[in-house]
Structure formats: C-alpha cells, structure tokens
Design an enzyme around this catalytic site. Structure first.
Site, short mmCIF file in Angstrom:
data_model
loop_
_atom_site.label_atom_id
_atom_site.label_comp_id
_atom_site.label_asym_id
_atom_site.label_seq_id
_atom_site.Cartn_x
_atom_site.Cartn_y
_atom_site.Cartn_z
N SER A 10 5.30 -47.08 17.29
CA SER A 10 6.54 -47.80 17.02
C SER A 10 6.72 -48.80 18.15
O SER A 10 6.80 -48.42 19.32
CB SER A 10 7.70 -46.82 16.95
N ARG A 27 22.59 -98.24 5.18
CA ARG A 27 22.60 -96.91 5.80
C ARG A 27 21.20 -96.53 6.24
O ARG A 27 20.23 -96.77 5.52
CB ARG A 27 23.07 -95.84 4.79
N HIS A 78 25.76 -49.62 28.62
CA HIS A 78 26.17 -48.39 27.94
C HIS A 78 27.15 -48.71 26.82
O HIS A 78 27.00 -48.27 25.67
CB HIS A 78 26.79 -47.45 28.97
N GLY A 126 22.82 -89.34 15.82
CA GLY A 126 22.35 -90.19 16.91
C GLY A 126 21.77 -91.50 16.41
O GLY A 126 21.61 -92.45 17.16
N TYR A 144 6.79 -50.86 8.62
CA TYR A 144 8.25 -50.89 8.48
C TYR A 144 8.90 -51.50 9.71
O TYR A 144 8.26 -51.65 10.76
CB TYR A 144 8.81 -49.47 8.26
#
Lengths: 893, 893
Positions: B777, B101, B461, B110, B865
């Site tokens: 922010s 293996r 929206h 692959g 934050y």
C-alpha cells in the site's frame, strides 16, 4: 599455483600433505592447504595427512556416519606417515603420536580445535617413556590427552578433571601441577579413566585407531555446533563448505637441550623493520612459550645455542616470506636437533608496519607496487594521522559515547566556553564538557584539546565542528550526567570536578580517567611513497571538505585536489559574526536584513580569500547557506523555560520583555522536522538576499585574486534542490549577481554553478536538473537520511544499534554507503545526468567520501571525485587506488 | 467535425465565418471557430470574418509588419460582409460598423480584447444617425469608440478621457453620463481627438480601413504583452500559437422597442432544471443588461413582447444545445425585429446542476453515459457531501487558516475539551478552539461541531483526527492569538470571548464571525445514478481510510469496497485508553509493558470486532502502530516550563518530583526529526510486544466473527519498511502469533501480511520486499515527504506557499501526486514488485487517494485500488471512471 601432480580420483578423501598444495583450500581447508604447501616447498614439516571437506559433507548428509572407505583410506595413509616419521601408530616401543585439528576453508571459532598426543594408551605410554627417557613427561602428556579427548570428543566438562587434579595435589601437599611426580600422574590417568567409566558408562578407548576415528567424527560434528553456525551466519560463510581434518605426527620440543620451541615473524610486526623477530625456549613445549613460566630468549640467541638450527631457520624464514610474498608468522619446534615447521601464516601487523612492509616488499622486488597498495587497509591510515592512545597503556575507561571525531586528547575538565578559552590562552590543555554545544561555544572549542558532550549524535554541532577542526570529540555520552551548576560530571557513581584530568579517545568514544600516554602521528617516507604509488594508479579524484584556510592547507598537504565542500554556515558561527546573523534573522524587513548582511559581507569575502589562496589552482566548491535559521538562535526549550520562570517569579520585567520577543521569533522559526524544513535552496528562495551576499563575497574574493594573477576556480553549489525549477530560479538570480561583480571588477572568473544531489527527487529527475547544473555533488549524508527515512540524530545510538545487532542492516548506512538503495538512486542520477549533459562533473561530498568501501563504489559507478575531511584524504586516495586495481582485476578475469 | 468544404490555399489568411467551422481552432482561434460553427449551422450570426493565427505569427516574425497580401484579402472579404449586412464600410449614409476582437486557441486574459463600433468617423456618424434616428446614441457610440480605440490601439490611458468627461459634466452641471446631450457629446469627441493630437502628436485616424488595419496590428502585438506571456507561462500554453482576429458587423439592440438584447441558458445553471433560463431588455445594448440600470425581464416575457422572435430563439436554443450537446450560455441581440446570435458557449454550472444536467442529457439520449460521467468534475462532489456555506451569504471573515477538514460548522467558542464535552452533551453546538490539540482533547473533539487551532499543519493532530471524524477543521490559523487563560481569541485587533459564535469553513480555511446560513447535503437520485454509471466503467477499486465502525459504515454507504487504511493509533488516543498506553510507555521493563498491553488488548479487539462487522465480506487493511511513542506523552516544551517554574518557585516538591520523572522520559524519547525517527516497524522491532498485542487483537476478533459465520478479510500492514529484513523479521514473529491465536480458537482466518511503501528505499528495493509482502500500500503522504525532503507540517503554510506562488511547483504535492518524482518511484516499485510476485495487491492509502488527478495516475500505473477518507469515496469512484474512459480514448486513438 598449479594443480596437484598426484592423480586425484573422484572418491579420494584423504590427502598426504605431500599430495596437496596451497590452492586446494576448498578441499583441504586453510590449514591443510597451508601444511601441504609447506611440505611441497620442501620445508621440514612433521608428516601428516588431511581428510577432505567432502568427507565431512558426506558424514553430515549420512546421519553422522563416516563415509564408506574413509577408514580404510585413513589407515593406509597412516602407514605413509609411519614410514616418514620412522615410528608406528600404537607401537609400544616407538609409538607414533599424532595431533588432530579441524581446518575449514575460513578460520572459524566455535569448531572443535585440537587434540594432541593422540595414540597414547597404557601400552604406548611406555614407548613414549622409552623414546624420551622421561617418565614424568610421558604421564603428564597421557593425563592431558585423556582430559582433552574426553572433553572435545566425549563432551565431558574439563572442570571435572580439574577437581580430581586438585584433590591429588591436596593429597600430595603440592601447589603446582609441575610438582606432581610421575607415579602420581600415572594414578591420575587411572582416576580420570575411572571417572569416565563411572559418569559416562564407557571405557576410555585404548585402541589408537578408534581414538582417531572418534576424533575425526567429533571434528566433523562440530561443524554443526551452535557457535559455529552463528559465526558462519554472522560472517556470511556458506553452511555447505564443511571442514577438513588434519592428522599430523607429534614432535616434541622438550626432549632435552637440543630440543625447543618458538614463534617468529620475518619482520617486526609493530614497526615493519626488516629483521627476524621472535623468541624461543629450549627443552619446552609450545604452550610453555605462551604460558610465561620461563622467560623466552630472543631468537638471535639461538645462533649461539644451536647455530646449525638457527642458520636453517633463517633460510627457511626467508624462503617462506619469498614464497608467500608477505611477512610470515611462524611456529617451530626443534626435536633433538631437528627443526620442524609447524605453521606459517601472514603476520598481523600494526598500521605503520603494514605501510613499511608493503613499501619494502615492493622495493625488494617481492611484490609489485600495485600489490603494495592493496596490502594496506585504507581505514587503518587513520591511526597514522591522529595522535593515538598508546595501545600498551592501561586505561580506566569511565564511559563510552559516540566516536564523533577521531584522535586522542587529554586535558582538565572545563564546563563553559569562556573558561576554556581563558585557560587555553594560558597554554593549559582543557576538555570542553557540555550537555550539548551551540554556536556560542565556538571560541571555547577552538582553544580546547577535545570536546565531550552528553547529548547529540554524530551530526550534532559538537561532532561536526570538532571534525571540521580535526579535534577529538566524544559526543552523546549518555551515561554521563553533566551538572553545569556544580561544575561536575557524575558517571556510574563516580564524580569528576572541574580541573580533574580526563582523556578522550575520539576514535572509539572512550572517556578515560586521568592522562594516558599517546603516540604522535608521523608521516614516514614509506607512507609518502605508498601514496605516490596510489596516486599513479587511481582514476578517482580526491577532494576535501574544508571550511577554513587552515583546513584547506592541511588537506592539500594530505593530497587533496581541491575542495569538494566548503560549508559557509560554520563561518557564520564565529563569535564576532553570530550576533550579526542573529540580528539579520530577527529583522522584520528585507531592508533590515540587507543591512546586517552588508556587515557580514567583508567577513565572508575574507574567508574566501583565504580558502581560494590555500587552494590556488584547484577547484573550490562552496555550498551556499544550508541549515535552518533557527540553528543560529537559542534553543526553544531553554528559552521557553527561561521566559516561564521570569513570568512566574516576576523578577525582571525588562529582561522578560526582551526574551519574549526572542521567543516569538524562535517559535515562528521552530520546525517539527527541521531536517526537512526551511533550509538549503528553500531558504535561498525565501530570503534571496542571503545567497546574494554570499555569491557577492565569493566573486569579489575571486576577482581580487585573479587581479593578483592567481588561478581560482569557484564552484558555487546550491543545496537541497528537489525540483529543477528551484535550481533554475536561484541560479538565474545569482548569475546576474556574479556578472555584476565581475563587470564592476573588470575581471573574468572561471566559475561554475552546480547543485547537491541529496533529495531523492533530485536523483529521480536528474536529467532535467543537469540542464541547469554544471556539476552534481552527491550529498550522501542527507540522501541516505531521506532514502531510508532515518533522521541520523535520532537513529544512531537508538534503533540503528538494534538494527546492526540484529543484522537487519549489515552496515551503518551513514558510514558505508548503501549501494542497493541509495546507490541505485545515484546510478540513475549519474546515467541520466550525463546523458543530458555529457561533461557533467560528478562527486560525493558526504562523509562516505572517506569510507573505503564507499570510495570503491564511487570508482565503480564512475564518479569524478570524492570529497572527505582532511584527515581522510589519504584513506580515500588509497581506497581509490585499490578500487582501480580491483576494476583492472575484474576486467582481466 | 469535418474539414472545411471551402478549398483552402496555403496562403489564405482571412476566412469568412461561413468558410470555417468549429474544428479549426488552431487556425481561427476559439472564438472564430465558434462563430464559424454557428454560421455554418445556419444560425443568425452577424456576418464577419476571422484573420488566421498564421497571419499573427508572420506579423510577429516579420518585425511587426502585416504579412503581404493580408490587407488586400481583408478588404476583399469586407466586401462580402457589406453584401451580407446590406451596409457599406465608411459609407456616410448606411455605414457598416464592425467589432474587432482577439481570439486565440485558448481563452487568454492579458490580450487586447474588444473594439466596438469601428468604422465611425465624422462622416459615418451622420449615417449612423440616419440609420438609428438617434443623434445622442450615435455620438455616444462615437466618443466611446474614440476612447476605446485610443486606449487599446494607441496605448493612451483611459483615465485621461475620464478626466475630460468629468470636466464636461461639471461644465454642464450634470451628474450622470446619460444626462449629457448630443451636442455636448459631439464636443466631447472633438475634445478627445484634440487631446490625442496634442499628447501623441497624431491625428486620430479617420479612414475606417486604416482604423481596421491599426486594430488588427494592435491585436497581433498584444500576443507579446507581458501579462499575456506570464499567463501562457503559467498555463503552459505554447508561445508560438499566435492569435486570430475576428471582425464582425455591429448590430444594435437599442433601435427602438422592436430591438433588444439578452442572455440565456438552455437549462438552469444553479439547479440543472431543464428550462430555458435568462433575461433581456428591449431597446438596450448588451452592457445595459449587465449594468443593472434598468431591471431586465425574465426571458419568458419575450413571448409576449416579441412572440415571433421568442419562438425563433427557443428553437435556436434547443438546436444549439443538441449541436453542442451541453447546456449553452448564449448572448443575443434583436435589431429591429431580427434576432442575432452573438455568442454561445457551454454554460458554467454549480456542482449539483452539473450532476443533474449530465444525467438528464444522457437520459435524453443527447450524450452517452460515459460522456455524462466525464461531464462532472469529481472534486466538485465534495460540495454535495458536506454542509456548505450558502454561497449567497455575506461573510465577516476574521481570519484564514489551513482548510484542514472540509465542510461548514457553526458554534460557540470553547477553549477546553471538558467544557466542549459538557456543552456538547447539553446539545449545544461548540467550536473547540486550541493552540494545538493533543490526544487529551479527543472527547471534546467528538462532541464539537468543528475544531479551530492556531498552530499545526494539514497533518497536525487536529487535522488528522477531524478529517477522520468528517468534522470541519481550520488548523494553523496563525493570525489568531489564542489566550487560554483569559479564554478568548484576538485577531487583527478584534476580540472574541468564550461563548461568542463563529463559523468555520473547513473547505477554505475561513474563520467567520457569527453564524452563517448553510446548505445541507443531499444525495439526489441523479447523484446515485451517475455513481452507478461510474462504477460500471471504472477498473480501479475504491476503499476507504477508516478507524472506527461509524466511519467504516459511512464509507460503505458511499460505496467503499473495503478499508485500505485503518490507523490503530487513533484507537489508543481515546480517553479511557490513553492513561494505559502512557503507563506502558513509562514502563521500565518488557514485563511491565506487557502487563499494560494486556489491559489494552480487549479494547483493541472490540475496535476490530466493530470494524470487521461494518466491513463484512470486504478486506480491511489494519496498519500496526505507526507514530513515535512521544506523541502519547505531554509536549516537551510545556513540560520543561512546568518543571522549571516548579523548581524556581519551590511551591510543590511532590508534584515537581513526579513531573521530573515524566520529563526524563519525554526527554529520552524526544527526537530531532520525529518523522524520521523511532516509529513504524522500527518501533515494532524495538518493542515487539506492542505489535504482538495488536495482531492478537486482530486475529481474536476475526476468529470470533468467523465463528459467527461472518466473512472477514484482515490485511495486516507493517508500516515504514525500508529494508526487506525489517519486514521479514517483524512478519516472522507476527505470523507465529497469528497461528497461535487461530490454533487456540480452532478457526482459519483468511488474513494476509503486507507493507506500506512509504520510504524511498522500499520503492527502490521493491523486488526483494515483495518476496515477503502479499500486498503493497503506497503511503503517498510519507513517500512524498521523503522523496521531496519536505516535512509537511513545516512546508505547508511556509515555503510551499512561496513555491506555489512563484510556480516553482505547479501543484501542492501533498494534494496532487507528483508523478515525475514520487510517481516514478511508484512505477518502479509496481513493475519490480509484480515481477517478483505476480499476484501482489497494490493500492494507495495516502490522501492522494481522494484527489482526482492522482486517482487518474493510479489507474494508469495499474494499481488495484485507491483508499481515501469516507467523504472522498464518491470523488475517487468518479475520477476512476473518468480515468478508465480516458484510457479507452487513448487506446482508440
């Protein structure tokens, strides 16, 4: 300039003109320094002194009290003036009268300006009569002084005096002030003073020294008046400079025919011609020359009237010009055969005059070539290259839109492109007028003199195409209502029909009724000379943005050193090509698209053959297709309405079906924000076959020319890259196409691949992008849009106006590059890009490439070149030279 | 882990399992290291050895020749295996068979995978018969080996063998492979070998050593096969790692009823329950368990069948779990009463199981609380908070749109908001289905279970409003044709009418016919426990984006520490307010606008009262009106069509006039790129009265609550600032409004003013902006749009898919923050902003606030934050804790 020779103590506040010089603007203000400089140069200047700006600041800091010692110093210096003038202040026989003028470091409207004839009172007026032998003159001067003083010092409105004057004229039954007799004027003075006592509760000050003190205080106070404060805010002039006050002996040009007054320039300010240019009046005061009551004489006539004074003046003018090393604008007065110079300053001049004067002064050895280059405002060159509306013409301006493409154009209104083309071919001058133009209108634009639209901004189709063609355009003229059906425009209640003549001023945005005289551009020898000097000085290359061989040739003529931006999309908009590209867009499969592209290939190759030939030996940067594909299709709103109406009326089912297919495609390509949508290399990665065709056309054209023995340097530019992987993927594919074409032709072409830096992320990751790009061209238009988050089409004429009016932004960032934000990104990209690839070529191809301030910035941050529209190439060359000189000055500091 | 105890020379290339350990993944690959680790732990692993990755690299560097000495080393180590297994390689009596293996450091598709039973040939097959007493089994193994070897080593296609097999079955008249007799299989082996000789011109290798050598070479070569290279490129795995090869003695579970094979987990991978969980088959090979021919037995039954083996297995399982400190997924084989462990690895588990297992392991003392926190994928928590479609359900997926708002919703199709509201009030479940939604649809969205649109992106929206409501939404489902007139949808030829039931999977974008079983969310004690641990660890605050008191309350329940973004525009879109705001927009004068705004004020105040109450004691950041005003008016295209049709048909002149007025306004507000147009503070500067009303509402609400004794901390956020002057002008004005309100109320409110950083220029000039902002922010949605120059609405579902497919971008930058570009701008803004104002508060309020990778970045760059939608708050909390642990690990290194 050297420091003043008279010792200056720390507390000195009053300077005789003979104690200062031109370098003392901080202390004496601009006017005071100028008067001192002329006095020091030995010119005949009426004697006087200047109260320093420091005194003003003390006054303002001290709750508006004159600083200690000032009054004594003034009185003492007044003695000096009395001696020099041979008159005495307050004397009833031979009185000295003075003018009082403010004079800050920078010329400043809103300040108290001038009081003349200060020192007059009921006693000294008699002395004035004695001096002049003219009682009427003396009382006329006296009543004017009372009114002027009351107005500027006591704050009493002038119109109050005018009403009294009108009453007197009515009483006397005369029409003109000049018809009032001396006695009446004497009464008038009394009436004025009585009114002041009645209304303000104060006696008009009789004591000349008190008059002087009050006038000085008024000048100082006016530093803080609201108009002056606003002006300083606007001009970014510090508020702590303070103003100086100039006190100067009066001289009179109206003391008979051996007296007079005049203004003159050392050279012709319109043409620049080297010849004394001016006019004068004998027996007159300064204001008479301006008032136009008598027609002034040309200055040459003074040689006959007063030959000695004339000779003296000519010599002085020449001395002043040599002294100040620039064209001088002078004011003079002749008092009883004695010439006095009252003012001299650098003369304002037209753009052609500026060029000629600068070159002449340099050739005369008065200034250096570098100085000559610095003397011309690059932006003003625009006037020399486009036809201009005669500044003397009277204009009937009916509306104002955006100045989308400069120059003047006159023609008849035409409302569709076919008609414009038809009339144009007949040799008629037409103005193509549309709500907005679209690619279908190109053939009409080509044949029109100018383009007028009621909608769209500075980057609208009309604006961009017109600028490319060097054709005047007024865009987004929103007050204009264009009625295409009735073929007429209405604006503010006026109607203009097809066939009516209008004139566009693409430099101001004015739309003018009728035809207007224009001045043709002319490239004078002096213009060519100053460009040669500029080129020798500048370090920055100047290329052009050009999409056609004609533009390329014109730009080369204007000195372009290659093409910095060749936009391929405009090539697709030509009438024989547009249907093909539309079919390509409508195609459902890659195979179909390739078929249509194959038909476009020969056109594109032909385009590049022409452009490469025109720029033989110089680099040509070709930008691969950039705009979103829907720009080549009809407008969504129009088409939707068409389909809705066809549906509602059921009138033409076949047409409906056809339009519905088109609408579906337009819908599928429609974007919420096309500026940030599927365009540039995103298009290239989605439909690689388009770029492939373009690169094939570029290389095939280049190979053909190399085979002819010509030198071509194509630079293939991949637009809108934001991530290095985009560039790498597109470039890898196109490299193979280029190699294939060259192998087939058996020719080597010296081409490069590079990219636009127009996405903020590209600037932020420039180090990686430089690994795959041989050149960066800063697309500062888009970079500005995205760095600010402004859609130029939406911002200009809307909130950007508010921002400029409210001074939130100092400049329109689409005109003058924002150095703080956009410029910072550019500097990052330059530094990091060059670190990754030391031989990286760097340029600007946004419209900033033609803005002098932005060109200066481009020089300072070390770009290799700027690129701008053909007509701005000379502007950029001059601005680049000025920047190079500026850097030298900085370095030498 | 410690270094291996066996001395390793520089040239050693082959390691017995007993010579390695789990830390040697670089040298032995993942599988080899695992086998060595189990062997060292004393587990019964069939003996074997691993050829090191270094050998592979030498092989590849040396033109695909095995490195010198390797073969000798293999043969010598094979001897060790023979000894351990008590069998001999190539022996005709008691042959050793081996598996080969590949095994790179990282698991990699692959690559050549597995060859079983290597060592078989015409002689050793006789030995296998002798060992097993099963001729059919032996020849079946032999023919499989020949085919497998020929395929993976010789590159001969498997289907060739299948054709021959089919011929044989046909000849024998049997249907299943299993019906073939031993003799036939023997013939089949001969036929296979003959085919190889005929087709490839080579004799099938009989010598087991040659077989082994060829197999090793094939594994090495497969490192370079295209699929493997592509995979490594994709996963950013270096190409120079090389692969190891594992050679292991075969064991057989099909040697009678004292043999068997099975798979097991140490805990239940679906629920996390602590109980051995698995199944087995006696007298069977591994593939039989998977193939499902016989029904496997639950593992507990093994206690009856083979009690000793079972006891042994239970002990091993427990040891393995303690050794690896995680749930194990094990494969085992029993050969004649001897248990062999073939593999163990960490078991895959569901999200609920992951939480339970992590918490249980920590409570059992096997891992620490920090490790427990690291064991749960934050993104998977989404599954725990929304109803999910039962993963076992069979789905009839009819279309796929954008996963605009997560969760599952089932209901009947409804095509307008009024009907949705009506049915909703009746308690019916409905899916509101529209081309696009608009503010007029809000009341329908509120009552609907989910929202489906055929147009619009992740920020449409529908998407934004649905996410805000925590309601599932599939948006921009373009393959869906919505016919509002006929009230039906068609998709790929299928029709669904109003009333038909559909299910939306808002987490995947699937639209599913009919109703589908869903699983309700459940906040388990373990979930709450791990959140407590996470909160104790994390440094980063977590706030929420919430526009209503309900959202605020829910988010607080999920652990939000305040509101980071309260969007005021959604408040305007409610049905009783929309007409008022529309009138305000249509107003011609400021006075008129102020009148309408006065009517909105009480509504806004009410909104803030509710929100402040829900967030009592915590900060609430309110963003002033941001979107362009035209978002509140009808769509330009629709309205234009309406007017065009009314005009063409002349049917209703009154309506036409009314609509024309509206259209003129819509036209005048229309923008080419609304994202970059008149919005945010640009709106605030153009119509200051709007912001004024909003600040009045905020402060009035705050004053009322302070008077009630509550704690409120409003943070007023000015959006879309790009230049400090914008912020300064807006803030100065609004400060005075705030002061006025507080003075009138006689109350002090602890409010702050701050700004969004969402324009690149704001980040570039953060030092100046920080002088006027108390907090920043980062609006990372818009900042990403403008830094990339992507319009999210246009990019997603269009070119962005191409980019992700082609790996031009590794991630969707709207989901995972682009650290290289956008992140660089943020870091500049943070550093320079904090320098200017050391106590500047910093947060993120874009959707990235809920993305774990982006939360990690936010932690690393030192934000205070992040803020995200309510349902993502737990994700952010967990991700923040993981980031904090990660930082500690980094620091401890």
């Amino acid at each position: 300039m050297t420091m003043p020779t008279t010792p200056v103590t720390a507390t000195k506040q009053v300077y005789l003109f003979s104690e200062g010089d031109g370098s003392m603007r901080d202390l004496l203000g601009g006017k005071g320094a100028g008067l001192a400089e002329m006095t020091r140069a030995g010119l005949p200047v009426p004697p006087g002194f200047t109260i320093a700006t420091t005194a003003c600041n003390l006054f303002l800091a001290n709750d508006e009290a004159l600083p200690p010692g000032l009054e004594a110093e003034m009185v003492s210096q007044l003695k000096e003036i009395e001696t020099l003038a041979g008159k005495r202040f307050g004397d009833s026989q031979n009185p000295l009268l003075v003018s009082v003028r403010s004079g800050a470091k920078f010329s400043m409207p809103g300040m108290m300006d001038t009081i003349l004839n200060l020192g007059l009172n009921d006693r000294t007026v008699e002395g004035l009569i004695a001096q002049t032998g003219n009682e009427r003159f003396a009382y006329d001067a006296y009543r004017r002084f009372v009114a002027m003083f009351s107005n500027v010092v006591l704050g009493y409105k002038l119109h109050n005096f005018e009403s009294v004057l009108e009453q007197f004229k009515h009483r006397e039954g005369v029409k003109e002030d000049t018809d009032l007799q001396a006695e009446t004027l004497k009464d008038l003075v009394r009436a004025y003073k009585a009114m002041i006592l009645r209304e303000l509760g104060i006696d008009f000050p009789e004591d000349p020294v008190i008059q002087l003190k009050m006038a000085v205080e008024a000048v100082f106070s006016s530093w803080k008046n609201p108009r002056a404060v606003t002006y300083r805010n606007h001009q970014k002039i510090p508020h702590d400079l303070g103003t100086a006050v100039n006190i100067q002996a009066m001289v009179f040009g109206n003391m008979g025919n051996d007296s007079g007054t005049g203004v003159a320039f050392t050279r012709n300010p319109s043409t620049g011609e080297k010849a004394l240019y001016g006019e004068y009046l004998l027996n007159a005061q300064g204001e008479d020359v301006v008032a136009g009551i008598r027609t002034p004489q040309p200055l040459s006539k003074l040689a006959e009237d007063l030959p000695e004074v004339y000779r003296q003046f000519v010599a002085i003018a020449e001395r002043l010009e040599r002294h100040y090393r620039d064209i001088q604008d002078m004011e003079f007065t002749i008092e009883r055969g004695t010439l006095y110079m009252l003012q001299t300053r650098s003369g304002k001049r037209t753009a052609p005059a500026a060029v000629k004067i600068a070159v002449d002064l340099a050739n005369e050895g008065i200034i250096t070539q570098s100085e000559a280059v610095l003397r011309v405002d690059p932006a003003s060159l625009d006037q020399l290259l486009h036809p201009q509306i005669d500044p003397k013409a009277k204009l009937d301006v009916i509306a104002r839109g955006l100045p989308a493409s400069p120059g003047a154009a006159t023609g008849t209104l035409v409302f569709d492109a076919d008609e414009a083309e038809r009339l144009g071919r007949e040799g008629k001058n037409v103005i193509l007028t549309r709500v907005e133009t679209c690619p279908d209108d190109i053939h009409g634009m080509i044949m029109a003199q100018g383009v007028l639209t009621s909608r769209g901004g500075m980057t609208s189709h009309a604006a961009v195409v017109a600028r490319g063609m060097g054709k005047p355009c007024v865009a987004g003229c929103e007050s204009l209502h264009v009625d295409l059906e009735r073929r007429q425009i209405s604006v503010n209640g006026r109607m203009f029909d097809e066939g009516d003549v209008v004139t566009l001023n693409g430099s101001t945005g004015d739309v003018i009724a009728g035809s207007v005289p224009t001045l043709a551009p002319e490239l004078t020898p002096e213009f060519r000379q100053i460009m040669v000097w500029a080129d020798a000085i500048r370090k920055l290359g100047v290329r052009t943005n050009a999409d056609t061989p004609e533009d390329a040739a014109r730009a080369r003529d204007f000195g372009a050193q290659g093409i910095g931006l060749c936009r391929t999309e405009h090539m697709f908009m030509q009438p024989e090509r547009l249907p093909v590209i539309q079919k390509m867009i409508m195609a459902e499969t890659e195979r179909e698209r390739r078929e249509h592209l194959a038909r476009l290939l020969p056109f594109q190759r032909e385009d590049f053959l022409g452009i490469f030939r025109a720029m033989e030996g110089l680099p040509v940067t070709v930008r691969l297709l950039d705009p979103p594909l829907h720009e080549f299709l009809p407008n969504l709103v129009d088409l939707s309405c068409e389909v809705a109406v066809l549906k509602a009326t059921g009138s033409n089912p076949t047409l409906l079906r056809e339009k519905e297919v088109l609408l579906r495609k337009v819908h599928s390509l429609h974007e919420a924000n096309p500026m940030m949508g599927l365009r540039g290399c995103r298009l290239g990665l989605t439909y690689p076959e388009i770029n492939e065709m373009q690169v094939r056309a570029i290389l095939e054209a280049a190979c053909l020319l190399v085979q002819e023995g010509l030198q071509v340097f194509p630079e293939i530019m991949i637009p809108l890259v934001g991530h290095v992987n985009e560039l790498a993927a597109v470039k890898t594919h196109l490299e193979s196409v280029a190699q294939e074409v060259m192998e087939k032709a058996g020719v080597k072409v010296a081409y490069r691949f590079g990219t636009m830096i127009e996405i903020p992320r590209a600037a932020l990751t420039a180090a990686k992008i430089a690994e795959h790009a041989e050149f960066f061209s800063f697309g500062t238009n888009d970079l500005t849009q995205m760095t600010f988050g402004y859609s130029r089409d939406d911002a200009e004429g809307r909130f950007l106006n508010t921002y400029l009016d409210r001074k939130i932004l100092a400049d329109n960032p689409f005109e003058t590059l924002d150095q703080e934000g956009v410029g910072r990104l550019m500097e990052m990209a330059i530094n990091e890009g060059r670190k990754a690839r030391p031989d990286l070529k760097l340029g600007i191809c946004g419209e900033h490439g033609g803005d002098p301030a932005s060109v200066g910035f481009a020089h300072r941050i070390g770009l290799d070149y700027v690129s701008c529209s053909p007509f701005r190439v000379p502007i950029a060359r001059l601005a680049a030279a000025q920047a190079a000189i500026g850097s030298t000055l900085d370095r030498d500091k």
